[in-house]
Design a protein around this motif. Structure first.
Motif, PDB file in Angstrom:
ATOM      1  N   GLN A   1      -1.923   3.193   4.152  1.00  0.00           N
ATOM      2  CA  GLN A   1      -1.803   2.005   5.006  1.00  0.00           C
ATOM      3  C   GLN A   1      -0.356   1.760   5.431  1.00  0.00           C
ATOM      4  OE1 GLN A   1      -4.080  -1.477   3.590  1.00  0.00           O
ATOM      5  NE2 GLN A   1      -5.048  -0.124   2.099  1.00  0.00           N
TER       6      GLN A   1
ATOM      7  N   SER B   1       2.864   2.293  -6.194  1.00  0.00           N
ATOM      8  CA  SER B   1       1.546   1.995  -5.643  1.00  0.00           C
ATOM      9  C   SER B   1       0.755   3.249  -5.271  1.00  0.00           C
ATOM     10  CB  SER B   1       1.681   1.084  -4.419  1.00  0.00           C
ATOM     11  OG  SER B   1       0.442   0.753  -3.867  1.00  0.00           O
TER      12      SER B   1
ATOM     13  N   PRO C   1       0.801  -1.232   0.000  1.00  0.00           N
ATOM     14  CA  PRO C   1       0.000   0.000   0.000  1.00  0.00           C
ATOM     15  C   PRO C   1       0.831   1.278   0.000  1.00  0.00           C
ATOM     16  CG  PRO C   1      -0.927  -1.594   1.520  1.00  0.00           C
ATOM     17  CD  PRO C   1       0.397  -2.147   1.084  1.00  0.00           C
TER      18      PRO C   1
ATOM     19  N   TYR D   1      -1.832  -6.648  -3.201  1.00  0.00           N
ATOM     20  CA  TYR D   1      -0.483  -6.313  -2.750  1.00  0.00           C
ATOM     21  C   TYR D   1       0.346  -7.584  -2.647  1.00  0.00           C
ATOM     22  CZ  TYR D   1      -2.985  -2.035  -1.857  1.00  0.00           C
ATOM     23  OH  TYR D   1      -3.764  -0.909  -2.016  1.00  0.00           O
TER      24      TYR D   1
END
Length: 290
Positions: free
Chosen positions: A278, A150, A144, A168
């Motif tokens: 995250q 990403s 994340p 992921y």
């Protein structure tokens, strides 16, 4: 001799990183070894092959043992940064912004003449793709909070109103491999890992999108690192040129230039939310190698 040294060094990675005391509680000035952590964009063995020549070079220049270390995946690496487990670390731009605040890593260098752009890849035999063609797609990302590979691609997909399912898969190499195998419609990466990808995987893929550019990865030092050692390390990095053989070539870079904290204000201006990325910014129990 050189090959056997690297093989032994790679084999030692797991032992060494599992043995890290954590929390950076023991200053490098009080230990013989300086721990150089590298974000696990690729497998531990591949990272060791390209980074150990650099740490050996720095050891020779500084007269101090610089030990390569990594983590089993990017979230674990983030936990190790939160713990302050590395004296020196190569980290992505968002990692730097977060872990500069706590535990206080300070940038000393960054890749020379380079901006970081995320990229997205798909199989060559897939119909030519653009972002709009990813509506409803299953897309592979390393983690994340992997910034170029990403965070930025996901943000740009959402900005364009594209609904997708993220998956992921731990590392950049795993992204490329998953897309090549047809397990995902597309995947996120960055140029440096793309350029060092095994040809048999890269030849099956093509880049179809690149994101906006940002300040690249930082090499940053723990606040407890001795100031004289920090300055010597910085000088050794900035002094590296093509004359240093294959070290820079294997890393896929031209060299290093000075990195200052304000260089990453472009990342700060994104006002990224930790719940969105995250990112793991809590101290874990142990730091592991990949």
């Amino acid at each position: 001799m050189k090959r056997s040294f690297l093989a032994a060094a790679i084999a030692a990675v797991t032992f060494f990183t599992q043995a890290l005391p954590g929390a950076g509680a023991v200053a490098a000035s009080e230990r013989k070894t300086v721990v150089f952590g590298v974000v696990p964009q690729q497998s531990a063995s591949r990272l060791a092959r390209v980074w150990i020549p650099l740490t050996r070079h720095l050891s020779e220049k500084l007269g101090r043992e610089i030990e390569f270390a990594t983590a089993k995946d990017i979230p674990t690496f983030e936990s190790c940064l939160a713990k302050g487990a590395y004296d020196v670390a190569y980290m992505n731009p968002y990692h730097y912004v977060v872990f500069h605040d706590a535990p206080g890593y300070e940038a000393i260098a960054r890749q020379k003449d380079k901006k970081l752009q995320g990229l997205m890849v798909t199989r060559k035999d897939r119909p030519k793709a653009g972002l709009k063609d990813l509506q409803g797609a299953k897309i592979a990302f390393p983690s994340p909070a992997a910034f170029g590979a990403s965070v930025i691609p996901r943000a740009e997909l959402k900005k364009n109103g594209i609904d997708f399912t993220p998956d992921y898969v731990r590392s950049h190499d795993s992204v490329y491999r998953a897309v090549a195998l047809g397990l995902h419609d597309a995947g996120g990466g960055v140029r440096r890992t793309w350029n060092t990808l095994a040809p048999e995987i890269r030849d099956q893929l093509e880049i179809f999108y690149e994101t906006a550019p940002y300040t690249p990865h930082a090499i940053a030092v723990h606040p407890l690192l001795d100031a004289a050692l920090r300055d010597s390390l910085k000088s050794a990095l900035l002094a590296m040129t093509e004359a240093d053989g294959d070290i820079l070539k294997n890393l896929g870079i031209l060299g290093f230039e000075e990195g200052k904290n304000a260089d990453w204000d472009d990342v700060r201006s994104l006002n990224l939310d930790k719940t969105q990325t995250q990112i793991v910014d809590e101290i874990g129990n142990r730091c592991h190698s990949g």
